[in-house]
Design a protein around this motif. Structure first.
Motif, PDB file in Angstrom:
ATOM      1  N   LYS A   1       0.913  10.781  -3.533  1.00  0.00           N
ATOM      2  CA  LYS A   1       1.852  11.889  -3.302  1.00  0.00           C
ATOM      3  C   LYS A   1       2.343  12.470  -4.633  1.00  0.00           C
ATOM      4  O   LYS A   1       2.434  13.684  -4.789  1.00  0.00           O
ATOM      5  CB  LYS A   1       3.050  11.402  -2.476  1.00  0.00           C
ATOM      6  CG  LYS A   1       2.676  11.097  -1.027  1.00  0.00           C
ATOM      7  CD  LYS A   1       3.879  10.552  -0.258  1.00  0.00           C
ATOM      8  CE  LYS A   1       3.495  10.300   1.196  1.00  0.00           C
ATOM      9  NZ  LYS A   1       4.631   9.719   1.951  1.00  0.00           N
TER      10      LYS A   1
ATOM     11  N   TYR B   1       0.828  -1.213   0.000  1.00  0.00           N
ATOM     12  CA  TYR B   1       0.000   0.000   0.000  1.00  0.00           C
ATOM     13  C   TYR B   1       0.863   1.265   0.000  1.00  0.00           C
ATOM     14  O   TYR B   1       0.694   2.151  -0.836  1.00  0.00           O
ATOM     15  CB  TYR B   1      -0.928  -0.039   1.218  1.00  0.00           C
ATOM     16  CG  TYR B   1      -1.873   1.123   1.337  1.00  0.00           C
ATOM     17  CD1 TYR B   1      -3.150   1.073   0.785  1.00  0.00           C
ATOM     18  CD2 TYR B   1      -1.495   2.291   2.011  1.00  0.00           C
ATOM     19  CE1 TYR B   1      -4.023   2.143   0.906  1.00  0.00           C
ATOM     20  CE2 TYR B   1      -2.350   3.357   2.132  1.00  0.00           C
ATOM     21  CZ  TYR B   1      -3.625   3.287   1.576  1.00  0.00           C
ATOM     22  OH  TYR B   1      -4.470   4.354   1.692  1.00  0.00           O
ATOM     23  N   ASP B   2       1.827   1.340   0.932  1.00  0.00           N
ATOM     24  CA  ASP B   2       2.662   2.540   1.035  1.00  0.00           C
ATOM     25  C   ASP B   2       3.549   2.709  -0.190  1.00  0.00           C
ATOM     26  O   ASP B   2       3.688   3.812  -0.719  1.00  0.00           O
ATOM     27  CB  ASP B   2       3.549   2.477   2.284  1.00  0.00           C
ATOM     28  CG  ASP B   2       2.741   2.739   3.554  1.00  0.00           C
ATOM     29  OD1 ASP B   2       1.495   2.869   3.453  1.00  0.00           O
ATOM     30  OD2 ASP B   2       3.356   2.795   4.631  1.00  0.00           O
TER      31      ASP B   2
ATOM     32  N   PRO C   1      -0.370  12.980   0.737  1.00  0.00           N
ATOM     33  CA  PRO C   1      -1.082  12.258  -0.321  1.00  0.00           C
ATOM     34  C   PRO C   1      -2.358  12.990  -0.730  1.00  0.00           C
ATOM     35  O   PRO C   1      -3.022  13.606   0.102  1.00  0.00           O
ATOM     36  CB  PRO C   1      -1.413  10.907   0.314  1.00  0.00           C
ATOM     37  CG  PRO C   1      -1.277  11.102   1.783  1.00  0.00           C
ATOM     38  CD  PRO C   1      -0.302  12.211   1.989  1.00  0.00           C
TER      39      PRO C   1
ATOM     40  N   TYR D   1       0.399   2.674  -3.637  1.00  0.00           N
ATOM     41  CA  TYR D   1      -0.793   3.527  -3.635  1.00  0.00           C
ATOM     42  C   TYR D   1      -0.524   4.894  -2.988  1.00  0.00           C
ATOM     43  O   TYR D   1      -0.820   5.937  -3.566  1.00  0.00           O
ATOM     44  CB  TYR D   1      -1.945   2.802  -2.941  1.00  0.00           C
ATOM     45  CG  TYR D   1      -3.258   3.535  -3.047  1.00  0.00           C
ATOM     46  CD1 TYR D   1      -3.820   3.813  -4.292  1.00  0.00           C
ATOM     47  CD2 TYR D   1      -3.933   3.966  -1.914  1.00  0.00           C
ATOM     48  CE1 TYR D   1      -5.012   4.496  -4.400  1.00  0.00           C
ATOM     49  CE2 TYR D   1      -5.139   4.645  -2.013  1.00  0.00           C
ATOM     50  CZ  TYR D   1      -5.669   4.912  -3.261  1.00  0.00           C
ATOM     51  OH  TYR D   1      -6.853   5.594  -3.355  1.00  0.00           O
ATOM     52  N   LEU D   2       0.081   4.861  -1.790  1.00  0.00           N
ATOM     53  CA  LEU D   2       0.357   6.117  -1.098  1.00  0.00           C
ATOM     54  C   LEU D   2       1.355   6.960  -1.896  1.00  0.00           C
ATOM     55  O   LEU D   2       1.217   8.175  -2.005  1.00  0.00           O
ATOM     56  CB  LEU D   2       0.903   5.811   0.307  1.00  0.00           C
ATOM     57  CG  LEU D   2       0.701   6.910   1.336  1.00  0.00           C
ATOM     58  CD1 LEU D   2      -0.781   7.155   1.596  1.00  0.00           C
ATOM     59  CD2 LEU D   2       1.404   6.533   2.649  1.00  0.00           C
ATOM     60  N   LYS D   3       2.352   6.275  -2.464  1.00  0.00           N
ATOM     61  CA  LYS D   3       3.348   6.970  -3.284  1.00  0.00           C
ATOM     62  C   LYS D   3       2.652   7.655  -4.474  1.00  0.00           C
ATOM     63  O   LYS D   3       2.927   8.824  -4.777  1.00  0.00           O
ATOM     64  CB  LYS D   3       4.380   5.955  -3.806  1.00  0.00           C
ATOM     65  CG  LYS D   3       5.463   6.536  -4.672  1.00  0.00           C
ATOM     66  CD  LYS D   3       6.504   7.263  -3.859  1.00  0.00           C
ATOM     67  CE  LYS D   3       7.549   7.939  -4.734  1.00  0.00           C
ATOM     68  NZ  LYS D   3       8.593   8.606  -3.934  1.00  0.00           N
TER      69      LYS D   3
END
Lengths: 490, 95
Positions: A383, A374-375, B51, A378-380
């Motif tokens: 951002k 996820y980090d 985000p 998706y989170l990347k």
């Protein structure tokens, strides 16, 4: 008959109001065109009875001097909008036979304005695609062919049926939806105009969801002013969509002048991608020259994170799709395939109901959202999305609108680019960044390729500034004077 | 990073999509190619970047706590593959 189907939306509206033409005649001409153009496979569901009933009701209202913004005007609806009592499939086997018990807000607004429903247009399954070949109901054929041969070409996607229907003179205008370019790219491929408004301008209530933070309804027409009129009827606040904006809808059509004098138009240097065909580069330069001749100032701008927009999109959109499509479980609606256990039934139902591209994207989405990834993914991506949005914010500190090509090529053959998903995704290289930023953007036909196929230019505007997008689009339309009919028609 | 057959099997379980054993390997290669292409995002400096979940600022809308809709059991179950007496019919889950 042919000249009736060749009218512009506004022109037809004037003739109906002047009673030079009846809504019934206009509708009958379009229904005849629809039958004749069936080989294009532009429609999944035709609704001739509804169209004729609506046309008669429109004639009665027009005779009393009444009528809405689109009174008596035959249009087509992308089969992603739920229509009460009329099958809505999203181009998927899993929704074949699904008859919504309610109406989407956008189509509700159109019927309230008197529009005549010709039918539901074909699309890539769940709006996932750039060529309209992934539909369970078969591919759409573009009304265009290359000057040199008669081979089938794709109309673009995902709103390929809507674009083909408008280009082929089956509908005066049509609705579409755009998640990463699904209105602008088919508009460019089919030689018509397509506008995606600012995210939040049109309600998504009753639109089958693909990627909720990106999906936005929009309009196709054969001119900028026709697209503006349809969009005007579609747009507006809806309490049923928490991301719809509580803003008044401007009278874009009345304000549309096509004046660009004094405007600053940005040309992003990062959009000069590797291997861009010379004719696309030339058309882009031509577009800038046209606007300069009308008194605009052309300014080079930087959108440094452009190359990261596609990979960002191909994390965010599949992730949201994997969540949105979880609802297709064979329990409450759609296809059900029996299995030994509940989980087995889910798996068999979804394996049979979804096509290859949909499964691919649901699985990518599931992967990037899964524990441990996820980090990293998706989170990347969320951002990087902010970085992309910030690029546009900085650019719009210096310019009023941005000019780019709509797509990196003209329409291609069905079967080309199909083996490599990443190559197919590159079609959206110029449209995805503005989708990620939620900005309004239009594609206007601006010229022909060496093969005789339409090419489009894209104008991107500031959030909520559809007016400037339309005005710059109109200036390009006037300068380009694009009046070539699809060869496949004659 | 490349996905192996076991990972694809696990994803297909999570996604509740049955994938025949013979399709696992080609799918692993296809998905690996896409994931490999996506990984270029690692180059982007996103330290101290929040985000972005939505381009629209989501403001919490308040409304009166009133029933505005409902009483449409028939409409809701009319598209069900199997329905009975206003209920969805589903396989037995709890013994």
């Amino acid at each position: 008959m042919a000249d009736m189907t060749d009218l512009g939306l506004l022109e037809a509206r004037h003739r109906l109001a002047a009673r030079e033409l009846s809504a019934k005649e206009l509708t009958e001409a379009h229904l005849a065109a629809m039958i004749e153009a069936r080989p294009l496979n532009a429609f999944i569901t035709e609704t001739p009875e509804l169209a004729l009933a609506a046309a008669e009701a429109s004639d009665a209202r027009l005779a009393r001097g009444e009528g809405g913004l689109l009174e008596g005007l035959p249009i087509a609806i992308k089969d992603l909008f739920c229509t009460k009592g009329v099958q809505t499939t999203a181009g998927s086997r899993i929704l074949e036979g699904f008859v919504p018990p309610y109406e989407s807000t956008v189509t509700q607004r159109l019927w309230a304005e008197g529009a005549v429903p010709l039918g539901k247009t074909n699309l890539d399954e769940f709006a996932m695609g750039s060529s309209n070949v992934t539909s369970h109901f078969g591919p759409v054929r573009s009304p265009w062919t290359r000057a040199s041969d008669n081979a089938d070409l794709v109309p673009g996607g995902s709103s390929g049926g809507s674009a083909a229907a408008v280009a082929a003179r089956i509908a005066l205008a049509a609705t579409g939806t755009d998640t990463g370019g699904s209105i602008r790219q088919p508009a460019a491929f089919c030689g018509i105009t397509g506008i995606k408004p600012t995210y939040g301008r049109c309600s998504r209530f009753g639109v089958v969801a693909f990627a909720s933070s990106l999906d936005q309804p929009g309009a196709f027409g054969r001119s900028v002013e026709d697209s503006a009129l349809l969009l005007q009827a579609m747009a507006g606040y809806d309490p049923n969509d928490s991301t719809s904006a509580d803003l008044a809808v401007p009278d874009w059509t009345a304000s549309l002048k096509g004046k660009v004098k004094g405007l600053r138009i940005g040309v992003p240097k990062e959009y000069r991608v590797d291997a861009m065909p010379a004719e696309i580069e030339k058309l882009w330069q031509q577009g800038a020259d046209w606007l300069r001749a009308e008194g605009a100032e052309i300014v080079e701008i930087a959108l440094p994170h452009t190359k990261y927009a596609l990979p960002t999109y191909y994390i965010i959109a599949p992730a949201e799709a994997s969540s949105n499509l979880a609802r297709y479980d064979g329990m409450r609606y759609g296809l059900r395939v029996e299995g030994e256990t509940l989980a087995d039934m889910y798996k068999k139902t979804r394996a049979a109901g979804f096509g290859t591209e949909v499964k691919r994207r649901v699985m990518i989405g599931t992967y990037v959202l899964s524990a441990g990834y996820y980090d990293a993914y998706y989170l990347k991506a969320q951002k990087v999305r902010r970085r992309i949005v910030e690029d546009f914010e900085q650019a719009f500190g210096k310019v009023d609108a941005i000019l780019t090509p709509t797509a990196p090529s003209a329409a291609f053959r069905a079967g080309e680019k199909m083996d490599d998903p990443v190559a197919m995704y590159l079609n959206d290289v110029f449209t995805v960044p503005s989708s990620l930023a939620g900005l309004p953007a239009i594609s206007v036909p601006a010229g022909l390729s060496a093969e005789g196929l339409p090419l489009g230019l894209q104008v991107i505007g500031k959030a909520w500034d559809e007016q400037t997008v339309l005005d710059v689009g109109l200036a390009i339309e006037r300068a380009a004077a694009f009046a070539v009919m699809p060869y496949g028609l004659g | 990073m490349s996905l192996d057959k076991a990972t694809v099997r696990k994803i297909s379980e999570l996604a509740r999509i049955e994938v025949p054993e013979s399709d696992l390997e080609p799918l692993a290669q296809e998905l690996s190619a896409i994931i490999g292409w996506i990984e270029q995002l690692a180059e982007v400096d996103t330290d101290n970047v929040a985000p972005m979940r939505s381009v629209m600022p989501i403001t919490h809308a308040w409304r009166a706590d009133e029933v505005t809709d409902g009483g449409m059991q028939e409409a809701i179950t009319q598209n069900a593959p199997s329905a009975h007496d206003g209920y969805f019919v589903v396989p037995k889950v709890v013994e």
